[in-house]
Design a protein around this motif. Structure first.
Motif, PDB file in Angstrom:
ATOM      1  N   LEU A  17     -45.815 -18.969   5.479  1.00 46.67           N
ATOM      2  CA  LEU A  17     -44.681 -19.815   5.850  1.00 46.67           C
ATOM      3  C   LEU A  17     -43.460 -19.613   4.961  1.00 46.67           C
ATOM      4  O   LEU A  17     -42.348 -19.936   5.366  1.00 46.67           O
ATOM      5  CB  LEU A  17     -45.085 -21.292   5.828  1.00 46.67           C
ATOM      6  CG  LEU A  17     -46.151 -21.714   6.826  1.00 46.67           C
ATOM      7  CD1 LEU A  17     -46.346 -23.216   6.775  1.00 46.67           C
ATOM      8  CD2 LEU A  17     -45.828 -21.257   8.237  1.00 46.67           C
ATOM      9  N   LYS A  20     -39.602 -15.599   6.177  1.00 43.81           N
ATOM     10  CA  LYS A  20     -39.066 -15.792   7.513  1.00 43.81           C
ATOM     11  C   LYS A  20     -39.848 -14.993   8.552  1.00 43.81           C
ATOM     12  O   LYS A  20     -40.178 -15.506   9.618  1.00 43.81           O
ATOM     13  CB  LYS A  20     -37.583 -15.426   7.573  1.00 43.81           C
ATOM     14  CG  LYS A  20     -37.014 -15.675   8.965  1.00 43.81           C
ATOM     15  CD  LYS A  20     -35.551 -15.496   9.054  1.00 43.81           C
ATOM     16  CE  LYS A  20     -34.968 -15.673  10.435  1.00 43.81           C
ATOM     17  NZ  LYS A  20     -35.801 -15.989  11.538  1.00 43.81           N
ATOM     18  N   LEU A  23     -43.175 -16.737   9.134  1.00 44.61           N
ATOM     19  CA  LEU A  23     -42.961 -17.960   9.910  1.00 44.61           C
ATOM     20  C   LEU A  23     -42.703 -17.608  11.373  1.00 44.61           C
ATOM     21  O   LEU A  23     -43.256 -18.240  12.285  1.00 44.61           O
ATOM     22  CB  LEU A  23     -41.796 -18.756   9.324  1.00 44.61           C
ATOM     23  CG  LEU A  23     -41.396 -20.036  10.040  1.00 44.61           C
ATOM     24  CD1 LEU A  23     -42.534 -21.047  10.055  1.00 44.61           C
ATOM     25  CD2 LEU A  23     -40.167 -20.638   9.382  1.00 44.61           C
ATOM     26  N   THR A  27     -45.098 -18.587  14.460  1.00 47.55           N
ATOM     27  CA  THR A  27     -44.529 -19.365  15.565  1.00 47.55           C
ATOM     28  C   THR A  27     -44.808 -18.682  16.894  1.00 47.55           C
ATOM     29  O   THR A  27     -45.204 -19.339  17.867  1.00 47.55           O
ATOM     30  CB  THR A  27     -43.013 -19.568  15.358  1.00 47.55           C
ATOM     31  OG1 THR A  27     -42.807 -20.262  14.117  1.00 47.55           O
ATOM     32  CG2 THR A  27     -42.397 -20.358  16.493  1.00 47.55           C
ATOM     33  N   GLU A  40     -42.903 -26.443  14.842  1.00 51.03           N
ATOM     34  CA  GLU A  40     -41.562 -26.975  15.068  1.00 51.03           C
ATOM     35  C   GLU A  40     -41.368 -28.279  14.288  1.00 51.03           C
ATOM     36  O   GLU A  40     -40.316 -28.501  13.693  1.00 51.03           O
ATOM     37  CB  GLU A  40     -41.306 -27.207  16.555  1.00 51.03           C
ATOM     38  CG  GLU A  40     -41.111 -25.929  17.331  1.00 51.03           C
ATOM     39  CD  GLU A  40     -40.906 -26.164  18.819  1.00 51.03           C
ATOM     40  OE1 GLU A  40     -40.500 -27.280  19.217  1.00 51.03           O
ATOM     41  OE2 GLU A  40     -41.143 -25.228  19.595  1.00 51.03           O
ATOM     42  N   THR A  43     -41.088 -27.360  10.491  1.00 49.34           N
ATOM     43  CA  THR A  43     -39.789 -26.782  10.123  1.00 49.34           C
ATOM     44  C   THR A  43     -38.668 -27.806  10.260  1.00 49.34           C
ATOM     45  O   THR A  43     -37.729 -27.811   9.460  1.00 49.34           O
ATOM     46  CB  THR A  43     -39.454 -25.516  10.943  1.00 49.34           C
ATOM     47  OG1 THR A  43     -39.501 -25.825  12.332  1.00 49.34           O
ATOM     48  CG2 THR A  43     -40.409 -24.381  10.635  1.00 49.34           C
ATOM     49  N   GLU A  46     -38.728 -29.805   7.172  1.00 49.00           N
ATOM     50  CA  GLU A  46     -38.145 -29.042   6.073  1.00 49.00           C
ATOM     51  C   GLU A  46     -36.616 -29.116   6.125  1.00 49.00           C
ATOM     52  O   GLU A  46     -35.966 -29.316   5.104  1.00 49.00           O
ATOM     53  CB  GLU A  46     -38.601 -27.577   6.113  1.00 49.00           C
ATOM     54  CG  GLU A  46     -40.058 -27.373   5.732  1.00 49.00           C
ATOM     55  CD  GLU A  46     -40.342 -27.746   4.294  1.00 49.00           C
ATOM     56  OE1 GLU A  46     -39.855 -27.054   3.387  1.00 49.00           O
ATOM     57  OE2 GLU A  46     -41.063 -28.749   4.088  1.00 49.00           O
ATOM     58  N   ASP A  47     -36.058 -28.967   7.316  1.00 46.83           N
ATOM     59  CA  ASP A  47     -34.606 -29.059   7.473  1.00 46.83           C
ATOM     60  C   ASP A  47     -34.110 -30.474   7.163  1.00 46.83           C
ATOM     61  O   ASP A  47     -33.062 -30.636   6.535  1.00 46.83           O
ATOM     62  CB  ASP A  47     -34.186 -28.668   8.898  1.00 46.83           C
ATOM     63  CG  ASP A  47     -34.334 -27.179   9.161  1.00 46.83           C
ATOM     64  OD1 ASP A  47     -34.408 -26.395   8.193  1.00 46.83           O
ATOM     65  OD2 ASP A  47     -34.386 -26.798  10.343  1.00 46.83           O
TER      66      ASP A  47
END
Length: 159
Positions: A17, A20, A23, A27, A40, A43, A46-47
């Protein structure tokens, strides 16, 4: 992705993870299993934690809750009733760690369930062998149209 990079993804879920390309590959794999809502959600959390404007926390927290956590949410993740209740309480006055417990639960679920299947998948095995994994849909289309292409070429040659 080099085979060496892909091999490192097999060392730990966190290594997968943290890159990029890892990940992205994970995904794509989850999409083939129709379980991409887990990654989803992870992530998105995380954002969310990167928010610096406190006035944005309430609308973003509500969106995450409505999208992933509430009962019958469009991308509902697999959380027990208690965890959903705790998360609902957390977002009444959201902070950057409002989703941490739910995110950790989904992380563990993916690590224990989806990640081992990813490591056994043709997609991953092709990457560590240095082969690009083909898109199943593209392969199917190619398989269906190759005979038609051959037939068309024969017709052109015979004219």
């Amino acid at each position: 992705v080099t085979p060496e990079e892909a091999v490192r993804w097999g060392e730990s879920f966190n290594k997968l993870l943290s890159q990029k390309a890892g990940l992205d590959a994970f995904t794509r794999f989850l999409k083939t299993e129709f379980s991409e809502e887990n990654i989803e959600f992870w992530t998105t959390c995380e954002d969310y934690k990167k928010n610096r404007a406190s006035h944005q926390l309430i609308p973003k927290a509500k969106t995450i809750y409505e999208t992933f956590i509430r009962k019958d949410a469009p991308k509902e993740v697999n959380l027990d009733f208690h965890m959903k209740e705790v998360t609902a309480q957390n977002i009444t006055h959201p902070t950057l760690d409002s989703f941490d417990a739910a995110q950790a639960k989904i992380y563990r679920l993916m690590e224990q369930d989806s990640y081992p299947r990813f490591l056994r998948s043709d997609m991953y095995l092709d990457l560590i062998k240095g082969r690009q994994h083909s898109d199943p849909l593209a392969s199917m289309v190619l398989h269906l149209f190759t005979p038609l292409k051959d037939l068309a070429q024969k017709a052109i040659v015979s004219d």
